[in-house]
Design an enzyme around this catalytic site. Structure first.
Site, short mmCIF file in Angstrom:
data_model
loop_
_atom_site.label_atom_id
_atom_site.label_comp_id
_atom_site.label_asym_id
_atom_site.label_seq_id
_atom_site.Cartn_x
_atom_site.Cartn_y
_atom_site.Cartn_z
N ASP A 9 0.85 -1.20 0.00
CA ASP A 9 0.00 0.00 0.00
C ASP A 9 0.89 1.25 0.00
OD1 ASP A 9 0.94 -0.56 2.58
OD2 ASP A 9 -0.80 0.34 3.57
N HIS A 241 10.05 -0.48 8.52
CA HIS A 241 9.31 -1.70 8.80
C HIS A 241 9.27 -2.66 7.60
CE1 HIS A 241 7.73 0.17 12.48
NE2 HIS A 241 7.43 1.23 11.75
#
Length: 319
Positions: A9, A241
Site C-alpha cells: 500500500d 518496517h
C-alpha cells in the site's frame, strides 16, 4: 532466485521495500498487488504504477481491495501525517500515470500466478491482508501451493503503534489478518518486535543516494516527510518496517523465530491484537487449537539487516 509477489500500500516505507526487491539479485519480482491502507486504493495503485515507471520495474501491477474483508467495518482516516496526502511524502506525484494495471483484480492475480508456479511463489505482504484473505476465500486450495507468506505486521511481545494493543496493518483489517494467519500455508510474521530496531539514519540514506543514482535520489525525496514524522519517535532517521520483511526472504538467518498458532483479535478495545500460542507452552483447550503453527520474528541482527538494505538500495544498474 525467489519468485515474489509484493502486496503493498505505497506508502513511504513500502517504496523502499519495493526498490529493495527490484534491486536485489536473488529476487525475481513477478507481481505487485496494491491494497488500501496508507492511502486510498486509487492512490496506492497510482503510487505502485508511478514507482514501476520511475524505476523501470517490469513486474505487472494488479489493483487490489479498497475496503476491509468485512465491509461493515467503519472507515479509518488515511494516515496523511505519516505518508503525506499523496502517500509518497508529498513529492508531487502526478495525478495519473500512463501505465495500465493487469486486467485481473489483485486476488485473482495472486491465485492464477501461484497456480502457474506451484510451490515457487513467496507472498510478501506489507499492508492490510485483505487481498490475501480474498484469494483464500476464492480459492482455498492455493494455500498448499504457496512457498511462503512473509508479513510485515503485528506486535507480539510489545505494545502496538496504532493502539496500545495493535499494529497498524493488522488493525486495518483484523478479519483478513486472522484468515491469513490461520490458513494452512507457512507464514512468517515480521512485526514491530523486530522492525522497530531498524532505523535508517539520514547519514545512511545520504550515502545510499551518493552511489545509487536517480533511483536512490527519488527514494530519498519520498522519505523526507516520513523522517520528519519519526522525529518524535527516534533520534535520527526513520524506522523501515516493510524492508525488514523483504530482507527475511533473502537472509532469514538474520532473524530469530518463535513458532506457534496465531490469532488476531477482531473487535473490542484490543481490536487487531496479534496473539501467539507458543509451541513450547501448554494451555487448556482454546481458540488456538488445531491451527497451523506459524513463525513470529522475536529477534533481529539489526545492524546486518540495515547493511544489507543499504547495499541493495545503493546498487545502480545504470551506472
Amino acid at each position: 532466485m525467489h519468485k515474489v509477489i509484493f502486496d503493498t500500500d505505497p506508502g513511504v516505507d513500502d517504496a523502499m521495500a519495493l526498490l529493495f526487491l527490484h534491486n536485489h539479485p536473488e529476487i525475481d519480482l513477478i507481481g505487485i498487488t496494491s491494497v488500501f491502507g496508507n492511502a486510498s486504493i486509487d492512490t496506492t495503485t497510482r503510487n505502485a504504477l508511478y514507482l514501476k515507471q520511475q524505476w523501470n520495474i517490469p513486474a505487472p501491477v494488479a489493483r487490489g481491495a479498497g475496503e476491509t474483508l468485512d465491509p461493515a467495518r467503519p472507515h479509518v482516516d488515511w494516515p496523511t501525517g505519516i505518508h503525506g496526502h499523496d502517500g509518497l511524502g508529498n513529492i508531487g506525484a502526478p495525478e495519473t500515470v500512463d501505465l495500465a494495471c493487469d486486467p485481473r483484480p489483485a486476488h485473482r492475480f495472486i491465485i492464477e500466478t501461484v497456480r502457474a508456479n506451484p510451490g515457487e511463489v513467496t507472498l510478501v505482504a506489507v499492508g492490510r491482508m485483505t487481498n490475501l484473505a480474498l484469494a483464500l476465500r476464492d480459492d482455498p486450495d492455493i494455500a498448499v501451493l504457496v512457498k511462503e507468506v512473509v508479513i510485515m505486521g503485528g506486535a507480539f511481545d510489545m505494545r502496538g503503534n496504532i493502539t496500545p494493543a495493535a499494529e497498524a496493518n493488522i488493525h486495518g483489517d483484523p478479519e483478513a489478518a486472522d484468515a491469513v494467519m490461520t490458513a494452512p500455508w507457512p507464514v512468517v510474521v515480521v512485526g514491530l518486535d523486530v522492525t522497530e530496531e531498524t532505523v535508517m539514519t539520514r547519514a545512511r540514506l545520504a550515502a545510499i543516494v551518493a552511489t545509487g543514482g536517480e533511483r536512490a535520489k527519488l527514494l530519498s525525496d519520498i522519505s523526507q516527510f516520513y523522517i520528519d514524522f519519526y522525529e518524535q519517535h527516534v533520534e535520527d532517521g526513520m524506522v523501515i518496517h516493510d524492508s525488514c520483511a523483504c530482507v527475511y526472504v533473502v537472509a532469514p538467518h538474520l532473524f530469530t523465530l518463535r513458532s506457534g498458532a496465531i490469532r488476531v483479535v477482531c473487535g473490542g478495545i484490543a481490536d487487531g491484537q496479534t496473539i501467539q500460542k507458543a509451541d513450547d507452552h501448554l494451555f487448556p483447550p482454546s481458540a488456538w487449537d488445531n491451527l497451523p503453527s506459524q513463525n513470529v520474528c522475536v529477534g533481529i541482527d539489526a545492524d546486518a539487516v540495515l547493511d544489507l538494505i543499504s547495499e541493495t538500495l545503493a546498487l545502480n544498474p545504470a551506472a
